[in-house]
Design an enzyme around this catalytic site. Structure first.
Site, short mmCIF file in Angstrom:
data_model
loop_
_atom_site.label_atom_id
_atom_site.label_comp_id
_atom_site.label_asym_id
_atom_site.label_seq_id
_atom_site.Cartn_x
_atom_site.Cartn_y
_atom_site.Cartn_z
CE1 TYR A 11 18.39 -0.94 10.93
CE2 TYR A 11 18.97 1.05 9.73
CZ TYR A 11 18.23 -0.11 9.84
OH TYR A 11 17.34 -0.45 8.85
CD GLN B 191 1.79 1.60 -3.95
OE1 GLN B 191 1.52 2.77 -4.17
NE2 GLN B 191 1.16 0.63 -4.54
CD GLU C 276 18.06 6.65 8.43
OE1 GLU C 276 18.84 7.61 8.62
OE2 GLU C 276 16.95 6.77 7.91
CG HIS D 223 14.08 2.42 10.40
ND1 HIS D 223 13.84 3.13 9.25
CD2 HIS D 223 15.17 1.67 10.16
CE1 HIS D 223 14.77 2.82 8.34
NE2 HIS D 223 15.58 1.94 8.88
NE ARG E 33 21.95 8.34 5.69
CZ ARG E 33 20.90 7.68 5.25
NH1 ARG E 33 21.00 6.40 4.96
NH2 ARG E 33 19.75 8.30 5.09
P1 NAP Z 1 -9.98 -2.02 -1.77
O1 NAP Z 1 -8.69 -1.69 -1.14
O2 NAP Z 1 -10.28 -3.43 -2.12
O3 NAP Z 1 -11.11 -1.46 -0.80
C1 NAP Z 1 -12.46 -1.60 -1.08
C2 NAP Z 1 -13.25 -1.18 0.15
O4 NAP Z 1 -14.61 -1.31 -0.14
C3 NAP Z 1 -12.97 -2.03 1.36
O5 NAP Z 1 -12.82 -1.16 2.46
C4 NAP Z 1 -14.20 -2.91 1.49
O6 NAP Z 1 -14.36 -3.03 2.88
C5 NAP Z 1 -15.28 -2.12 0.80
N1 NAP Z 1 -16.24 -2.93 0.05
C6 NAP Z 1 -15.97 -3.90 -0.85
N2 NAP Z 1 -17.12 -4.39 -1.35
C7 NAP Z 1 -18.13 -3.71 -0.76
C8 NAP Z 1 -19.54 -3.78 -0.85
N3 NAP Z 1 -20.14 -4.65 -1.67
N4 NAP Z 1 -20.28 -2.97 -0.08
C9 NAP Z 1 -19.68 -2.09 0.76
N5 NAP Z 1 -18.34 -1.99 0.89
C10 NAP Z 1 -17.59 -2.79 0.13
O7 NAP Z 1 -10.17 -1.21 -3.10
P2 NAP Z 1 -9.90 0.32 -3.40
O8 NAP Z 1 -9.96 1.15 -2.19
O9 NAP Z 1 -10.84 0.62 -4.49
O10 NAP Z 1 -8.43 0.33 -3.95
C11 NAP Z 1 -8.09 -0.37 -5.15
C12 NAP Z 1 -6.62 -0.74 -5.15
O11 NAP Z 1 -5.82 0.43 -5.22
C13 NAP Z 1 -6.21 -1.49 -3.92
O12 NAP Z 1 -5.32 -2.50 -4.28
C14 NAP Z 1 -5.52 -0.45 -3.10
O13 NAP Z 1 -4.56 -1.00 -2.25
C15 NAP Z 1 -4.89 0.43 -4.17
N6 NAP Z 1 -4.69 1.79 -3.66
C16 NAP Z 1 -3.74 2.00 -2.75
C17 NAP Z 1 -3.55 3.26 -2.23
C18 NAP Z 1 -2.48 3.52 -1.21
O14 NAP Z 1 -1.67 2.66 -0.93
N7 NAP Z 1 -2.44 4.66 -0.59
C19 NAP Z 1 -4.34 4.31 -2.65
C20 NAP Z 1 -5.33 4.06 -3.60
C21 NAP Z 1 -5.49 2.80 -4.09
P3 NAP Z 1 -15.43 -3.98 3.59
O15 NAP Z 1 -15.58 -5.14 2.66
O16 NAP Z 1 -14.86 -4.30 4.92
O17 NAP Z 1 -16.62 -3.12 3.71
FE1 SF4 Z 2 10.20 3.18 -4.61
FE2 SF4 Z 2 9.82 3.33 -7.23
FE3 SF4 Z 2 7.92 4.21 -5.56
FE4 SF4 Z 2 10.24 5.53 -5.90
S1 SF4 Z 2 8.64 5.20 -7.42
S2 SF4 Z 2 9.26 5.05 -3.97
S3 SF4 Z 2 11.68 3.85 -6.14
S4 SF4 Z 2 8.64 2.11 -5.77
#
Ligand code: NAP
Ligand code: SF4
Length: 683
Positions: free
Chosen positions: A177, A350, A175, A263, A225
């Site tokens: 290290y 996550q 990784e 990494h 490893r």
């Molecule tokens: P979010 O992460 O809060 O994003 C909302 C987006 O909408 C932002 O880009 C924001 O950017 C925009 N926005 C907010 N209010 C707005 C408005 N009034 N007008 C226009 N744009 C606006 O919410 P989400 O994408 O719905 O996700 C929800 C949750 O699920 C989050 O916690 C996210 O991290 C999680 N999630 C994570 C993943 C992943 O890790 N891959 C995938 C899906 C969901 P601006 O305000 O800059 O425009």
């Molecule tokens: Fe990590 Fe749990 Fe997501 Fe698996 S499911 S990657 S152990 S947080």
């Protein structure tokens, strides 16, 4: 076995469950729980929790486990005051761990991890004065004497581990290290006995293993490893990998574990877009050339995949770290032919790696008890209640199953025709197919715990009247926007886009570049009629990311070939910060890079003016422009669905609001499942 899983039909995974004879000792099956830094290793006060964490996995049937990494000295720390085993007085706390594991007839090795230039502190040392692209400090080059001192430190740690009752050690040689930093010229420009020729560059790990063997005797497991595929420029060649493997074997190693990617490599190796068992072919090639038991790693997350790797002769053991965080009973369930009851790791990182890299105690998105075994306990209730749970998304499912497991009588109301809530959108995103497993797990658990499930039933006040307690887990709905032209037929919200109920044209503007905006872009890029996504097809995945197992370090002179994008996409946000800034620490870069490779245009600092037949009109720095698109997809966050809260409170009911229904901002499955579990254990 006393596991509670008693449906033994015939041995369902004969290779996985077969003992491994190491000569002086035997491992009861082929499952190695890979090293995972939990954050509990760093403080003596957390060792009882660490012992409980390992005890559950030992009880769950794991054959051999490896601890998180312990530095052999201060220079090798991952971060200031992080885990280290250097002094005699530290041995006692480790006995808690080794005893807990041995009490359940399992074995455990301590991992010795010297961070080298990956350490997050100013005292870091390496082969040469270099700085890694992922660490803030430049490493000091060690003198020849200094290198010998590091070897001695490894040996001292191994001896202390032996005194603490560990069955062996794992020497972390992959990784990117410390040890890796000696092996390749990109980080080793030394001219002494530890630099120059490959024989000199590999002297460090070979001496470490040789001296540990001499100091700890024959009846001590030494796992090495070995980085078999560096995935960085100027990484080790295959010939060097084999030469090292043979030398490590000669030096006295018992097992060789596979390492894939430094990494700092810019190719995902363990995240959910990586196909299951994508890299086991590397281990198979190594096994064909070096005669020592080898361990395959990375994205092995079900007993079926593990069995296949072993049955096809690719490896002698399989390493799983995150899958055992997700389900401590993985092995026992497999042995009892109950794989459908396994809570499968979805490779999201996550709650495990993202926590570790943010200095938080690790846990698991699908199993919030991981690393919190002594804090979040599920015990039978003394006063069973009639409980209604409204909403069968992740929060409601976790709450309903946990409450029913404790002995409450639970009815789960769901307005849709299936359980899963937002998981049903997530599972449609290419690279997130693992969410199918989480839904399957909860479906099974609902049955096992006796929850009464009422689908297609929007719970209202009359239906909730008979219950003592109501858990409101109705989730979220897309946030509507106020914008001239928002009612234009080209406007679609993300739910209708991803569930396929609205046809989407070739040119798309996505409003909102959060997690869902990224997911929507990924969804729209793919040709869903093709049947498989790159996360299910190793050949395609390698092609897209530019990996070739025949190339030096897997990448030299290999050009990535992005999959053809099905659409032209603009991903927009009002902020001027990096798009997807809030995505996971270990996953955000993968999502950004994937979309960039596919030609998605990130646009920041946008104000939205209006939508009409010409498309989406925006301004950037007060300069108006028109994005000529067929559709505008709204991914602008969510609002809570909590309409029932007030009437329930007014009727005097005990109400608990959890998940997105409680706070819509930043709701994700990790918080939802955690809140669902936590509320159910206190009822
Ligand atoms: P979010 O992460 O809060 O994003 C909302 C987006 O909408 C932002 O880009 C924001 O950017 C925009 N926005 C907010 N209010 C707005 C408005 N009034 N007008 C226009 N744009 C606006 O919410 P989400 O994408 O719905 O996700 C929800 C949750 O699920 C989050 O916690 C996210 O991290 C999680 N999630 C994570 C993943 C992943 O890790 N891959 C995938 C899906 C969901 P601006 O305000 O800059 O425009
Ligand atoms: Fe990590 Fe749990 Fe997501 Fe698996 S499911 S990657 S152990 S947080």
């Amino acid at each position: 076995m006393g596991t509670g899983y008693t449906t033994y039909i015939s041995m369902p995974y004969p290779n996985l469950l077969q003992p491994l004879d190491l000569g002086f000792t035997s491992i009861k099956n082929r499952v190695l729980m890979g090293s995972m830094h939990t954050g509990l290793e760093d403080k003596a006060a957390d060792f009882p929790r660490l012992a409980a964490y390992f005890a559950e996995r030992a009880k769950g049937g794991v054959g051999l486990m490896v601890t998180g990494g312990f530095a052999p000295n201060v220079a090798g720390w991952l971060a200031p005051f992080s885990s280290m085993l250097r002094f005699g007085y530290q041995v006692k706390r480790h006995r808690l761990v080794t005893r807990a594991v041995h009490d359940h007839d399992s074995k455990i090795c301590l991992q010795i991890l010297h961070a080298g230039r990956y350490g997050y502190h100013p005292l870091i040392v390496s082969a040469s004065k270099t700085r890694s692209p992922i660490a803030p400090f430049t490493a000091r080059a060690l003198s020849t004497r200094g290198v010998h001192a590091q070897i001695k430190a490894y040996v001292r740690t191994a001896k202390l581990a032996q005194q603490a009752g560990y069955d062996g050690v794992e020497v972390m040689g992959s990784e990117g290290y410390f040890i890796n930093q000696f092996l390749v010229q990109r980080t080793n420009q030394r001219t002494d006995e530890f630099g120059g020729s490959y024989a000199n560059r590999m002297r460090l790990p070979v001496e470490i293993v040789r001296q540990i063997r001499a100091a700890c005797g024959d009846n001590f497991i030494i796992i090495y490893r070995l980085s078999m595929l560096d995935l960085v420029p100027q990484g080790s060649s295959w010939d060097e990998v084999i030469e090292l493997g043979q030398a490590i074997k000669q030096a006295g190693a018992t097992l060789i574990n596979t390492g894939i990617g430094w990494h700092e490599a810019r190719i995902p190796t363990i995240l959910t877009p990586v196909p299951r068992a994508a890299f086991t072919e590397v281990t198979a090639r190594f096994r064909a050339q070096v005669d020592i038991p080898v361990v395959a790693v990375n994205r092995i997350n079900t007993p079926e995949v593990a069995e296949e790797v072993l049955a096809s002769g690719q490896a002698d053991m399989v390493s799983m770290a995150r899958p055992l965080l997700a389900d401590a009973e993985f092995v026992n369930k497999a042995a009892a032919n109950q794989a459908r009851r396994i809570n499968t790791c979805i490779a999201c990182n996550q709650a495990c790696l993202d926590h570790t890299f943010s200095n938080k105690t690790a846990s698991c998105l699908v199993n919030p008890r991981a690393c919190h075994e002594t804090l979040l306990t599920i015990t039978p209730t003394r006063s069973p209640q009639q409980i209604a749970v409204v909403g069968a998304g992740p929060a409601g499912l976790a709450a309903a199953c946990t409450a029913a497991e404790r002995g409450h009588k639970v009815v789960l109301f769901e307005a849709a025709g299936e359980i899963g809530g937002q998981f049903n959108l997530a599972k449609r995103i290419p690279g997130k197919e693992e969410f199918h497993e989480t839904i399957r797990y909860f479906q099974q658990r609902l049955q096992d715990t006796g929850v009464e499930l009422r689908l297609n039933t929007a719970a209202g006040m009359p239906a909730l009247q008979p219950f003592d307690t109501v858990i409101l887990a109705a989730g979220v709905k897309p946030r509507p926007l106020r914008l001239p032209g928002i009612d234009h037929p080209m406007v679609v919200d993300y739910m209708h886009c991803i569930n396929g109920s609205e046809p989407i044209g070739r040119r798309v503007a996505i409003i909102g570049a959060g997690g869902i905006g990224f997911d929507t872009a990924e969804f729209l890029l793919h040709d869903h009629s093709a049947g498989t996504s790159p996360s299910q097809d190793t050949e395609l995945f390698f092609k897209i990311w530019g990996v070739d197992l025949d190339a030096r370090a897997g990448i030299e002179n290999v050009k990535p070939t992005p999959a053809p994008a099905m659409r032209e996409i603009h991903l927009l946000q009002r902020k001027t910060s990096k798009p997807g800034k809030g995505l996971g620490k270990t996953s955000g870069w993968v999502h950004r890079l994937t979309l960039r490779k596919a030609g998605v245009k990130f646009v920041t600092g946008v104000s939205y003016d209006r939508i009409d037949d010409d498309g989406l009109h925006i301004s950037i720095d007060d300069q108006p422009q028109t994005l000529v698109v067929d559709n505008v997809v709204i991914c602008a966050g969510q609002l809570s669905v909590d309409d029932l809260l007030q009437p329930l409170q007014q009727s005097g009911k005990t109400v608990h609001v959890i998940g997105g229904a409680k706070i819509a901002a930043e709701i994700d499955a990790k918080r939802a499942i955690k809140e669902g579990t936590e509320v159910a254990v206190i009822l």
